[in-house]
Write an enzyme that holds these catalytic residues in place. Structure first.
Site, short mmCIF file in Angstrom:
data_model
loop_
_atom_site.label_atom_id
_atom_site.label_comp_id
_atom_site.label_asym_id
_atom_site.label_seq_id
_atom_site.Cartn_x
_atom_site.Cartn_y
_atom_site.Cartn_z
N LYS A 234 0.84 -1.20 0.00
CA LYS A 234 0.00 0.00 0.00
C LYS A 234 0.88 1.25 0.00
CE LYS A 234 -3.52 2.20 2.76
NZ LYS A 234 -4.33 2.13 3.96
N GLU B 143 10.77 -4.45 4.18
CA GLU B 143 10.86 -5.86 3.78
C GLU B 143 10.50 -6.02 2.31
OE1 GLU B 143 9.26 -4.57 6.31
OE2 GLU B 143 9.47 -5.77 8.12
N ARG C 177 -4.87 -4.69 6.33
CA ARG C 177 -5.39 -6.02 6.68
C ARG C 177 -6.81 -6.24 6.16
NH1 ARG C 177 -4.13 -2.71 10.68
NH2 ARG C 177 -5.73 -1.88 12.07
N GLU D 256 -3.78 -6.65 15.20
CA GLU D 256 -3.36 -5.34 14.71
C GLU D 256 -4.52 -4.34 14.81
OE1 GLU D 256 -1.81 -4.28 10.53
OE2 GLU D 256 0.03 -4.73 11.61
N HIS E 30 -2.18 -33.32 18.13
CA HIS E 30 -0.99 -34.09 18.50
C HIS E 30 0.12 -33.19 19.04
CE1 HIS E 30 -2.67 -37.80 16.89
NE2 HIS E 30 -3.25 -36.99 16.01
N LYS F 37 9.87 -0.27 13.70
CA LYS F 37 10.36 0.14 12.37
C LYS F 37 11.39 1.26 12.51
CE LYS F 37 6.09 -0.76 9.78
NZ LYS F 37 5.02 -0.15 9.00
O1 F6P Z 1 2.71 -3.96 9.94
C1 F6P Z 1 2.24 -2.72 9.60
C2 F6P Z 1 1.65 -2.68 8.23
O2 F6P Z 1 1.42 -1.35 7.93
C3 F6P Z 1 0.37 -3.50 8.05
O3 F6P Z 1 -0.74 -2.86 8.55
C4 F6P Z 1 0.35 -3.69 6.59
O4 F6P Z 1 -0.55 -4.67 6.20
C5 F6P Z 1 1.80 -4.05 6.35
O5 F6P Z 1 2.52 -3.22 7.24
C6 F6P Z 1 2.29 -3.86 4.95
O6 F6P Z 1 2.18 -2.53 4.53
P1 F6P Z 1 2.33 -2.13 3.02
O7 F6P Z 1 1.20 -2.79 2.26
O8 F6P Z 1 2.23 -0.65 3.00
O9 F6P Z 1 3.65 -2.62 2.51
#
Ligand code: F6P
Length: 548
Positions: A205, A211, A267, A352, A383, A511
């Site tokens: 988004k 990452e 989410r 979250e 199990h 972060k």
């Molecule tokens: O972990 C925080 C967060 O903002 C989540 O709410 C979101 O789904 C995720 O990181 C990934 O964010 P983005 O889609 O902006 O990479």
């Protein structure tokens, strides 16, 4: 308002006292039609909450609590597009993504549907070209592998849905989900994939998530090493983002950038173009069935009186378990292999959204909010950790989720699977009394001394509450209903706890610190003196042993 001081809350405390010594065995014995009274079905999705430790008077008080908290009004405010995510000044309109009729939504003045439909059309075009083999890679090959690079909501929902609907998947396409920064996630995948037949979807988004950015850059470098030409990015990369400019800077051409909007929480974004990998897997018509299932739940949530409203009932039961019975965790137990990612998806959705101690107005909450959500495939859990559920003495409400027929049938599997699921919820609810255990051991021919020794180990306290959610089969429509059911449940809980369920400031500090520590890990000692001794000690270990 301090909700814990209200007459409604106080009356629930009375109910808790009244029911304290009532076992689920008693509740079932008192009402021969308990299942009929405490279960409901919507378009095939059956929710049985009869094994919850609740009775009608307590449920009525919970419904009064929902009314006091203005759940219906908040629900209408959400659907009307009001900016109920106040800390980010945003509307919450993921329900627009599954709105199917041609009327404006949320209203004529603020209609978001033209944008939604335009992106859906863009998705359909991409989906049809990839699935039919018309979309070609830089050497003219059809796409065979789709890699979604994303994390959190940009990973969990699409991964869950693609796996859940694997029975509907295109036979020549393979789907992969990369989220971890650890190169052990991406590296083995790149080793086995062919850049000529691989399509990457960078789902983010913000398009700034570390990452995802690092994984996407590595994928880009990998592609460029084979293709050598910048134009190849347009053949192998699609972006889903609310920051098209950043995707453009990455080198992705405009036609391959699918927009999402600030009114879609991460989410809650499966229903947007973040679900592109799902649509590629099951086709756009299948994806629209998923949306339609979710829309059916939206309509149910909007129109059904609270007493029969499934998300409301599930939310109230969870509040009962957390705030009145004292449950600290809640287990999600899917029995179908294909929905193995449901616990992870719900962990983000629930924790979250509602893992907070401050109200939407910035006041400290006066009661505990969301429990810790965990779980895994039910039979595997049997199990592993079920021993603790049965005899560990913790109160752990469980959600059992299973489809009546298998999505990948083999003779001899489905009936035992269902038997296990139902047996566990019954065993957890009813347990085994000392008299029953004694009788069993006597029947087995044990001596009085042997019985005395074994008896304490053979007793099951039971009274462990659970809800069972059944679907006729795992199809897109049912999955859509299931996930929207949980979304609205989380919303209702948030309203009652006075939480803004749509922000997530709690993930920011980590972060920020990660960014600050990066230079130190890479060798810069300038800030060492400012670090706490633990972090400093750990960093010095990395400097000695790591290859960064
Ligand atoms: O972990 C925080 C967060 O903002 C989540 O709410 C979101 O789904 C995720 O990181 C990934 O964010 P983005 O889609 O902006 O990479």
């Amino acid at each position: 308002m301090n909700i814990t001081l209200t007459p409604e809350w106080q009356s629930l405390l009375q109910h808790q006292k009244r029911l304290e010594h009532k076992h689920l065995r008693d509740l079932f014995a008192e009402d021969a039609q308990r299942f009929e009274h405490f279960s409901a079905e919507l378009d095939g999705l059956l929710v049985d909450y009869s094994k919850q430790r609740i009775d009608q008077p307590a449920l009525q008080s919970l419904l009064a609590l929902a009314r006091l908290s203005d759940v219906e009004n908040w629900r209408d405010r959400m659907f009307s597009g009001e900016k109920i995510n106040i800390s980010e000044d945003r509307a919450v309109l993921h329900t627009a993504l599954r709105h199917s009729d041609f009327k404006p939504f949320p209203d004529a003045e603020n209609d978001v549907m033209p944008q939604v439909r335009a992106v859906r059309k863009q998705m359909r075009d991409i989906v049809e070209r990839v699935r039919s083999g018309l979309w070609r890679g830089f050497k003219g090959d059809a796409i065979q592998n789709v890699v979604n690079i994303g994390i959190g909501g940009s990973d969990l929902g699409p991964k869950l849905a693609t796996r859940a609907l694997s029975a509907y998947q295109h036979p020549n396409l393979h789907f992969y989900y990369v989220s971890n920064l650890d190169s052990a996630h991406l590296a083995p995948l790149l080793e086995k994939l062919d850049p000529r037949t691989t399509l990457f979807i960078v789902a983010s988004k913000t398009f700034t998530t570390q990452e995802t950015s690092i994984n996407a850059q590595t994928a880009r470098t990998w592609l460029m090493a084979a293709a050598m030409e910048e134009w190849a990015i347009g053949k192998h990369f699609i972006a889903v983002t609310s920051s098209p400019g950043k995707a453009h800077e990455f080198g992705i051409p405009d036609d391959n950038i699918l927009q999402i909007w600030d009114w879609v929480g991460g989410r809650y974004s499966l229903w947007s173009a973040v679900g592109l990998s799902v649509a590629l897997a099951i086709g756009m018509n299948g994806f629209e069935r998923l949306l339609s299932g979710a829309e059916t739940m939206d309509l149910h949530f909007r129109k059904t009186p609270l007493e029969q409203n499934l998300p409301v009932l599930l939310a109230l039961i969870s509040i009962w378990n957390t705030n009145f019975l004292g449950a600290e965790t809640s287990a999600i137990l899917p029995y179908n292999e294909s929905i193995r990612h449901l616990p992870a998806f719900l962990q983000q959705l629930e924790m979250e959204s509602n893992g907070k101690t401050v109200s939407r107005d910035g006041e400290a909450l006066t009661c505990r909010a969301n429990p810790i959500v965990w779980g895994q495939i039910g039979v595997n859990g049997q199990h592993a950790f079920f021993q603790l559920l049965h005899q560990g003495g913790w109160l752990i409400p469980c959600d059992f989720v299973v489809a009546a027929s298998s999505d990948h049938p083999l003779p001899g599997h489905q009936a035992p699977l269902l038997a296990n699921c139902l047996a566990q919820s019954a065993a957890l609810a009813f347990g085994k009394t000392e008299a029953q255990a004694r009788e069993e051991l006597t029947q087995a021919g044990l001596t009085a001394a042997q019985i005395a020794r074994l008896l304490p180990h053979k007793v099951f306290a039971g009274n462990q509450p659970s809800t069972t959610i059944l679907m006729p089969s795992l199809d897109p429509f049912q999955l859509g209903m299931l996930l929207a059911l949980y979304e609205h449940k989380v919303f209702v809980q948030g309203v009652i706890w006075s939480i803004n369920s749509f922000d997530q400031w709690g993930v920011e500090l980590g972060k920020q610190l990660a960014n600050r520590l990066l230079p130190a890990i890479m060798g810069d000692q300038a800030y060492d003196a400012q670090l706490d001794t633990s972090t400093c000690g750990l960093i010095s270990y990395f400097r000695r042993h790591g290859h960064v």
